[in-house]
Write a protein that holds these residues in place. Sequence first.
Motif, PDB file in Angstrom:
ATOM      1  N   SER A  48      57.018-122.268  79.373  1.00 22.95           N
ATOM      2  CA  SER A  48      56.736-120.476  78.763  1.00 22.95           C
ATOM      3  C   SER A  48      55.325-120.424  78.964  1.00 22.95           C
ATOM      4  N   PHE A  49      54.748-118.850  79.587  1.00 26.61           N
ATOM      5  CA  PHE A  49      53.952-118.342  79.331  1.00 26.61           C
ATOM      6  C   PHE A  49      52.731-118.856  78.184  1.00 26.61           C
ATOM      7  N   ASP A  50      53.607-118.673  77.324  1.00 30.57           N
ATOM      8  CA  ASP A  50      52.954-118.465  76.215  1.00 30.57           C
ATOM      9  C   ASP A  50      52.354-119.994  75.689  1.00 30.57           C
ATOM     10  N   ALA A  51      53.328-120.973  76.035  1.00 30.01           N
ATOM     11  CA  ALA A  51      52.803-121.854  75.957  1.00 30.01           C
ATOM     12  C   ALA A  51      52.143-123.190  76.832  1.00 30.01           C
ATOM     13  N   LEU A  52      51.578-122.652  77.781  1.00 27.58           N
ATOM     14  CA  LEU A  52      50.934-123.123  78.822  1.00 27.58           C
ATOM     15  C   LEU A  52      49.123-123.659  78.320  1.00 27.58           C
ATOM     16  N   LEU A  53      48.594-122.738  77.886  1.00 25.98           N
ATOM     17  CA  LEU A  53      47.627-123.796  77.291  1.00 25.98           C
ATOM     18  C   LEU A  53      47.323-124.348  76.107  1.00 25.98           C
ATOM     19  N   PRO A  54      48.395-123.873  74.739  1.00 30.94           N
ATOM     20  CA  PRO A  54      48.464-124.886  73.447  1.00 30.94           C
ATOM     21  C   PRO A  54      48.509-126.705  74.352  1.00 30.94           C
ATOM     22  N   GLY A  55      49.486-126.603  75.632  1.00 28.36           N
ATOM     23  CA  GLY A  55      50.515-127.021  76.045  1.00 28.36           C
ATOM     24  C   GLY A  55      49.391-128.587  76.848  1.00 28.36           C
ATOM     25  N   VAL A  56      48.120-127.860  77.800  1.00 30.47           N
ATOM     26  CA  VAL A  56      47.527-128.333  77.931  1.00 30.47           C
ATOM     27  C   VAL A  56      46.250-128.681  77.204  1.00 30.47           C
ATOM     28  N   GLN A  57      46.215-128.223  76.114  1.00 31.84           N
ATOM     29  CA  GLN A  57      45.349-128.583  75.465  1.00 31.84           C
ATOM     30  C   GLN A  57      45.341-129.939  74.226  1.00 31.84           C
ATOM     31  N   ALA A  58      46.971-130.550  73.648  1.00 31.85           N
ATOM     32  CA  ALA A  58      47.861-130.911  72.883  1.00 31.85           C
ATOM     33  C   ALA A  58      47.910-132.352  74.205  1.00 31.85           C
ATOM     34  N   GLY A  59      47.471-131.864  75.192  1.00 34.31           N
ATOM     35  CA  GLY A  59      47.315-133.250  75.995  1.00 34.31           C
ATOM     36  C   GLY A  59      49.382-133.495  76.594  1.00 34.31           C
ATOM     37  N   ARG A  60      49.889-132.416  76.572  1.00 35.44           N
ATOM     38  CA  ARG A  60      51.524-132.760  76.886  1.00 35.44           C
ATOM     39  C   ARG A  60      51.927-132.673  78.487  1.00 35.44           C
ATOM     40  N   TRP A  61      50.776-132.153  79.167  1.00 39.00           N
ATOM     41  CA  TRP A  61      50.525-132.337  80.974  1.00 39.00           C
ATOM     42  C   TRP A  61      48.478-132.193  81.157  1.00 39.00           C
ATOM     43  N   ASP A  62      48.361-132.206  82.410  1.00 40.23           N
ATOM     44  CA  ASP A  62      47.369-132.559  82.452  1.00 40.23           C
ATOM     45  C   ASP A  62      46.731-131.251  83.289  1.00 40.23           C
ATOM     46  N   MET A  63      47.439-129.896  83.586  1.00 41.67           N
ATOM     47  CA  MET A  63      46.716-128.977  83.825  1.00 41.67           C
ATOM     48  C   MET A  63      47.886-127.378  85.007  1.00 41.67           C
ATOM     49  N   ASN A  64      47.619-126.694  84.347  1.00 42.95           N
ATOM     50  CA  ASN A  64      48.620-125.443  84.056  1.00 42.95           C
ATOM     51  C   ASN A  64      47.802-124.616  85.650  1.00 42.95           C
ATOM     52  N   VAL A  65      49.622-124.464  85.655  1.00 47.47           N
ATOM     53  CA  VAL A  65      49.408-123.334  87.183  1.00 47.47           C
ATOM     54  C   VAL A  65      47.915-122.220  87.411  1.00 47.47           C
ATOM     55  N   PRO A  66      47.320-121.113  88.150  1.00 47.09           N
ATOM     56  CA  PRO A  66      46.131-120.577  87.740  1.00 47.09           C
ATOM     57  C   PRO A  66      47.216-119.320  86.969  1.00 47.09           C
ATOM     58  N   ILE A  67      45.954-118.963  85.977  1.00 40.68           N
ATOM     59  CA  ILE A  67      46.465-118.140  84.971  1.00 40.68           C
ATOM     60  C   ILE A  67      44.616-117.123  85.194  1.00 40.68           C
ATOM     61  N   PHE A  68      45.125-115.764  84.449  1.00 41.09           N
ATOM     62  CA  PHE A  68      43.381-114.992  84.594  1.00 41.09           C
ATOM     63  C   PHE A  68      42.691-115.815  83.802  1.00 41.09           C
ATOM     64  N   VAL A  69      41.863-115.951  84.089  1.00 42.32           N
ATOM     65  CA  VAL A  69      39.849-116.369  83.457  1.00 42.32           C
ATOM     66  C   VAL A  69      39.934-115.138  82.689  1.00 42.32           C
ATOM     67  N   THR A  70      39.948-115.293  81.231  1.00 43.81           N
ATOM     68  CA  THR A  70      39.428-114.719  79.994  1.00 43.81           C
ATOM     69  C   THR A  70      38.343-115.379  79.394  1.00 43.81           C
ATOM     70  N   ALA A  71      37.232-114.420  78.722  1.00 45.76           N
ATOM     71  CA  ALA A  71      35.756-115.253  78.023  1.00 45.76           C
ATOM     72  C   ALA A  71      37.132-115.538  76.789  1.00 45.76           C
TER      73      ALA A  71
END
Length: 228
Positions: A48-71
């Motif tokens: 799901s979209f809201d799991a993309l960043l937590p998932g890559v941070q936790a090492g469940r996968w190596d990279m995410n498909v592109p999303i909007f860049v925000t500060a």
Amino acid sequence: MKVRIAYIEEPPFDWTGDDGSVTGADIELAEVVLRAIGVTEIEYHPTSFDALLPGVQAGRWDMNVPIFVTAERAQHVAFSVPVWAIGDGFLVPAGNPKALTSYAAVAARGDARLGCVAAQVQIDSARSAGVRDDQIVVFKDQPDAVAALLAGQIDAYASTAIGNRVVAGAAAPVGAFSFSRNNDALVQAVNGKLREYLGSADHRERMAKYGFTRAEIDGVVAGGGAQS
């Protein structure tokens, strides 16, 4: 060398085909770049979209498909160089009966209901334009939002828009692959190949199949990508 990529169901960027294969503009771009840097196996993880960043941070996968860049997002993950620049657009019922052409138009109608996907930047954009929280209906993914629109449960669905152009002179937000901040080697390898490839004739031809035009590509290649 294997790389694990997380993706969401959001055509034309990423989706699972009827035969179970993963496809889309961002998927094809990722495959071209990763193969070019020596990756021999790509493993896809639907999420799901809201799991993309937590998932890559936790090492469940190596990279995410592109999303909007925000500060705010950049405080938590490492982004690649931008790969597209796309503005928001609305999907509305035939005839657009409530004349919803912008976030401001939604805010001006107390009976308008706007669908958004959880954790996406469109929610903040809507709020900034004066859309009330009780007008915003949040869904877990794009298919659910589109189904609600077809069922008449919402009056518009806000997302990225291929074919809906940004107002003249306005800068479109950019999207990029994201990685764990601990995976600098992969980030640098991907960035190096992206800088060579973005804006090339092959890149433009591949993206055109999914509805991308010069408008979505030129906004990022000026920052260092290849020119056709």
